[in-house]
Write a protein that holds these residues in place. Structure first.
Motif, mmCIF file in Angstrom:
data_model
loop_
_atom_site.group_PDB
_atom_site.id
_atom_site.type_symbol
_atom_site.label_atom_id
_atom_site.label_comp_id
_atom_site.label_asym_id
_atom_site.label_seq_id
_atom_site.Cartn_x
_atom_site.Cartn_y
_atom_site.Cartn_z
ATOM 1 N N GLU A 264 -22.755 38.436 -26.689
ATOM 2 C CA GLU A 264 -21.816 38.908 -25.678
ATOM 3 C C GLU A 264 -22.473 39.967 -24.791
ATOM 4 O O GLU A 264 -22.291 39.968 -23.560
ATOM 5 N N ILE A 265 -23.237 40.861 -25.404
ATOM 6 C CA ILE A 265 -23.933 41.908 -24.645
ATOM 7 C C ILE A 265 -25.022 41.295 -23.776
ATOM 8 O O ILE A 265 -25.243 41.708 -22.634
ATOM 9 N N ARG A 266 -25.694 40.299 -24.293
ATOM 10 C CA ARG A 266 -26.744 39.626 -23.511
ATOM 11 C C ARG A 266 -26.161 39.017 -22.235
ATOM 12 O O ARG A 266 -26.681 39.210 -21.134
ATOM 13 N N LYS A 267 -25.129 38.240 -22.403
ATOM 14 C CA LYS A 267 -24.534 37.561 -21.253
ATOM 15 C C LYS A 267 -24.040 38.556 -20.208
ATOM 16 O O LYS A 267 -24.155 38.316 -19.000
ATOM 17 N N LEU A 268 -23.514 39.666 -20.673
ATOM 18 C CA LEU A 268 -22.981 40.681 -19.764
ATOM 19 C C LEU A 268 -24.081 41.295 -18.900
ATOM 20 O O LEU A 268 -23.840 41.702 -17.765
ATOM 21 N N ASN A 269 -25.318 41.330 -19.428
ATOM 22 C CA ASN A 269 -26.405 42.035 -18.753
ATOM 23 C C ASN A 269 -27.453 41.121 -18.129
ATOM 24 O O ASN A 269 -28.455 41.606 -17.598
ATOM 25 N N PHE A 270 -27.243 39.798 -18.178
ATOM 26 C CA PHE A 270 -28.213 38.884 -17.571
ATOM 27 C C PHE A 270 -28.403 39.187 -16.079
ATOM 28 O O PHE A 270 -27.486 39.637 -15.397
ATOM 29 N N TYR A 271 -29.617 38.900 -15.601
ATOM 30 C CA TYR A 271 -29.833 38.890 -14.160
ATOM 31 C C TYR A 271 -28.841 37.917 -13.528
ATOM 32 O O TYR A 271 -28.486 36.883 -14.110
ATOM 33 N N GLY A 272 -28.409 38.235 -12.305
ATOM 34 C CA GLY A 272 -27.449 37.389 -11.609
ATOM 35 C C GLY A 272 -28.123 36.433 -10.645
ATOM 36 O O GLY A 272 -29.360 36.370 -10.540
ATOM 37 N N GLN A 273 -27.313 35.694 -9.943
ATOM 38 C CA GLN A 273 -27.810 34.786 -8.921
ATOM 39 C C GLN A 273 -27.999 35.536 -7.602
ATOM 40 O O GLN A 273 -27.532 36.665 -7.431
ATOM 41 N N ARG A 274 -28.689 34.925 -6.682
ATOM 42 C CA ARG A 274 -28.960 35.546 -5.386
ATOM 43 C C ARG A 274 -27.662 35.999 -4.716
ATOM 44 O O ARG A 274 -26.683 35.276 -4.694
ATOM 45 N N GLY A 275 -27.685 37.232 -4.220
ATOM 46 C CA GLY A 275 -26.515 37.788 -3.571
ATOM 47 C C GLY A 275 -25.625 38.595 -4.495
ATOM 48 O O GLY A 275 -24.664 39.234 -4.047
ATOM 49 N N SER A 276 -25.950 38.580 -5.797
ATOM 50 C CA SER A 276 -25.116 39.307 -6.759
ATOM 51 C C SER A 276 -25.438 40.797 -6.811
ATOM 52 O O SER A 276 -24.686 41.579 -7.387
#
Length: 778
Positions: free
Chosen positions: A385-397
């Motif tokens: 859950e913590i991993r998903k919350l902190n992943f790099y986002g997509q362009r424009g995020s």
């Protein structure tokens, strides 16, 4: 994979992107693959042995080699005074790594002299007869000792910074400060280092070397001999494993053999035994990660401040770029809004550490994953859950910029993780494990899903280039040579597939030849997972040039437009006529068409300003994820890996069979680094884990009992790499972090998952047991 997937697909499919067997696989299993020690020795060949220091740090007061010189079979004893050129094999140009020690010894086992005798046994026995007097000096062999003694840095440190970590780290509600020790690793290639030198006329010498970097061996041999590079030819057909251990460490053996060969005018072979090889060659760097992380109540990271200290050894070797790459990967797959990362490459009185699969990236990434683990246990949440919350986002995020200010455009980590989470039944299995641990008094289980994001390119921009040489002979057969080296990973096969695909011929038409500095000059090391990217593109460029000439010839000879000419499987369509490939090539030869070309490739887009900590050091990123489930015995600390599921991104695979083999091998090797492989020096600075009896690599029985490996078949590289593929050598190594974190969860269960166990690596059974007992006592 089923049997048919390993066989040659129809010619319509082409030889690229299909599973072909390794070109030497049948030779490996039958024992007919020729390594350097299999080359027939010319009459009069001599063999080398090393005289090693038995102090960790000392001044040499006197050396008595009379008994060595008079020993049976001894022809010559070489000291530093006998070196015709420079007494230096430092790969970085710092001139801090003597070929033979003179008045100062800086690690236990440092070569002081070399013996050349009629047999290898005679040389080794004679080397033990030396009488050396020393004056001992203070020594330290680990990071703690280096810090206590105010040890110097072997190379310039680096800092990566973005945002305002100094002030922002104080603002969030939650903060954790802690440290993690990460152990080193022995390469344990099956073929030890070896060099075979044959003197030529004038200044010439030919050296067969088990090396990942023939051009560097060429430069070092020339440097030590005091001659120009053109006088030295280095050849490498194959290695029995490398893993980074033969990127710079081959220099000393090749140089010693070459000096003796020229001095004595006889062929010379140098092959240390396993104990010597392990004692005097570099290893993976040990690290101490001191981290400070601030985050909110949901677990979103706000700021990170971390120092990555490394045990580097007595000289720089590749410690600069290794510690740099550790910082490049300290973010793992996560966006840090405010971040400062600093390296601390410390000098120790141990053999200088060197390249190893991942090149500092695994240590950096492991530190980043420990931060995620800390947050999860602090908040009582599933680390995924913590991993998903902190992943790099997509362009424009607004969440796409790394600590080194490169923007990530090809991020697929969320898709990889989501697919693997579903296909592995992660949620269901984790729930079952939590229930199992509630009632199991002795055996506890753990499960973890960890991601990998790994940058592909040499961080030294100049190394991102390659050359290749392609000849098409008049009978239609093809000769291929390039600067990459084969250490079992299948590079030669992949590049041959590229050439066969370019000409649309069967792979059997392409002759793979030994890497040699006499054919392709100024090559880069086969490292940084860039072998296929660089050499495949260089070979393709050579093929392109030849094909352009052939198309010009066909258009002129058959009087058709160029767009009416097409390369088909083993034949050419020219207008309405179909011509067999070999017939067409012979006709081109008689028309005096040049059927040979030197290809070249340099990676585009990349640039790096180290002083500023900014740039675009990586061409693209490779991604992957693994779920591992383990069981531990809380009474002994023993454990087993019950199951591992892997989904890995190799772009559009050049050869799925070879890529899956690389993923499986990398995972098991990474598992060894994190669980069983432990380097240990005693109080005298002696490496005590220097043989298979004391150093424990994984066995076949240690692999996951259920082992599922899949490629992300939907992936294609967003960049125009060869065949839109992605590198596979190093990235999957870090998938093994899932094993360490699964063990960590099992340990944490004894304290109701309320405390991060903070397991150091390797998590040997002893460390696991101590962690269990520590948590029980809290």
């Amino acid at each position: 994979m089923d049997k048919t997937s390993f066989e040659m697909k129809s010619a319509i499919d082409g030889p690229m992107h299909v599973s072909l067997k390794h070109d030497s696989a049948h030779k490996h299993v039958t024992g007919t693959a020729e390594y350097i020690d299999d080359i027939p020795e010319p009459a009069g060949t001599l063999h080398g042995g090393l005289g090693l220091a038995d102090r960790a740090h000392a001044q040499i007061l006197s050396i008595d080699l009379d008994a060595v010189r008079s020993a049976p079979g001894v022809v010559w004893v070489m000291t530093a005074d006998d070196i015709p050129g420079a007494n230096d094999v430092a790969s970085t140009g710092k001139h801090d790594e003597p070929l033979l020690a003179t008045d100062l010894v800086q690690f236990h086992g440092q070569p002081v002299f070399a013996v050349f005798a009629e047999t290898r046994d005679q040389a080794r026995r004679a080397a033990r007869l030396a009488k050396i007097e020393y004056r001992d000096l203070p020594h330290w062999t680990d990071i703690d000792g280096a810090r206590e003694h105010g040890a110097p840095l072997v190379t310039e440190p680096m800092t990566l910074k973005r945002g305002e970590p100094e002030t922002e780290i104080e603002k969030p509600e939650f903060r954790v400060q802690a440290s993690m020790n990460i152990g080193g690793q022995e390469h344990f290639y099956l073929e030890s280092h070896i060099a075979f030198a044959i003197p030529g006329e004038d200044e010439d010498v030919t050296v067969w070397s088990s090396t990942q970097h023939p051009s560097e061996v060429q430069h070092m041999v020339a440097h030590v001999l005091g001659v120009s590079n053109h006088a030295v030819e280095v050849k490498t057909r194959r290695m029995g494993g490398g893993f980074g251990g033969k990127e710079t460490q081959s220099n000393q053996f090749a140089a010693l053999a070459a000096v003796a060969a020229k001095k004595l005018k006889r062929a010379v072979k140098f092959r240390p035994d396993r104990d010597e090889d392990m004692s005097i060659t570099g290893k993976r760097h040990d690290f101490r990660v001191d981290y400070d992380v601030a985050f909110d109540k949901k677990g979103k990271i706000h700021a990170v401040d971390a120092t990555y200290a490394a045990r580097c050894g007595f000289s720089a070797d590749l410690s600069g770029p290794v510690t740099d790459r550790a910082l490049f990967h300290a973010d793992s797959s996560y966006f840090y809004p405010h971040v400062r990362l600093t390296s601390q490459p410390l000098k120790t009185h141990t053999v200088s550490n060197t390249a190893f699969r991942g090149f500092g990236g695994p240590q950096g990434l492991l530190g980043g994953e420990r931060i995620i683990e800390e947050i999860a246990y602090a908040l009582g949440k599933d680390p995924l859950e913590i991993r998903k919350l902190n992943f790099y986002g997509q362009r424009g995020s607004g969440r796409t910029v790394t600590p080194y200010h490169q923007e990530i455009h090809d991020n697929v980590i969320a898709r990889i993780v989501d697919e693997l989470e579903a296909s592995s039944d992660y949620r269901k299995r984790r729930k079952a494990i939590l229930k199992f641990n509630e009632t199991s008094p002795v055996i506890r289980k753990g499960i973890a899903l960890t991601p990998v994001k790994f940058g592909i390119s040499f961080t030294l921009t100049a190394y991102n280039q390659a050359g290749a040489l392609v000849h098409v002979y008049s009978d239609g057969s093809i000769h291929l040579n390039h600067g990459g080296t084969e250490m079992g990973q299948g590079l030669y096969t992949k590049v041959a597939q590229v050439v066969a695909d370019a000409f649309q011929v069967d792979i059997d038409r392409v002759k793979i030849t030994a890497t040699t500095t006499g054919k392709v000059p100024n090559t880069s090391a086969t490292a940084a997972s860039s072998g296929s990217d660089l050499n495949g593109m260089a070979a393709y460029d050579a093929c392109r040039q030849i094909k352009e000439r052939l198309i010009d010839f066909a258009a002129r000879q058959w009087q058709v437009n160029r767009d009416k000419i097409e390369f088909l499987p083993n034949r050419i369509r020219i207008g309405s006529e179909i011509v067999p490939f070999d017939t067409f090539i012979k006709a081109a030869y008689y028309d005096r068409v040049q059927l040979s070309a030197a290809g070249f490739y340099k990676t585009p887009k990349i640039h790096w300003d180290r002083a500023a900590g900014r740039g675009h050091p990586f061409y693209y990123f490779a991604y992957g994820a693994a779920v591992s489930e383990v069981s531990i015995d809380t009474l002994t600390g023993e454990y087993m890996v019950d199951r591992t599921d892997i989904l890995h991104d190799v772009g559009k695979s050049l050869n799925p069979a070879l890529d899956i083999g690389q993923i499986e091998g990398a995972f098991v090797q990474g598992m060894g680094w994190l669980t069983t492989e432990e380097l240990w020096w005693d109080a005298k600075g002696r490496l005590r884990t220097h043989a298979p009896s004391t150093y424990k690599i994984p066995l076949a029985s240690d692999r996951p009992k259920i082992f599922n490996v899949r490629l992300a078949e939907w992936s294609e590289n967003a960049e125009p790499t060869i065949g839109r593929s992605k590198a596979v050598g190093e990235p999957p190594f870090m998938l093994a972090i899932s094993v360490l974190e699964a063990i960590s969860m099992a340990v944490a269960s004894v304290a109701d998952y309320a405390i991060c166990p903070r397991l150091d690596a390797p998590a040997t059974p002893e460390r696991v047991l101590m962690a269990v007992e520590r948590l029980k006592s809290l």
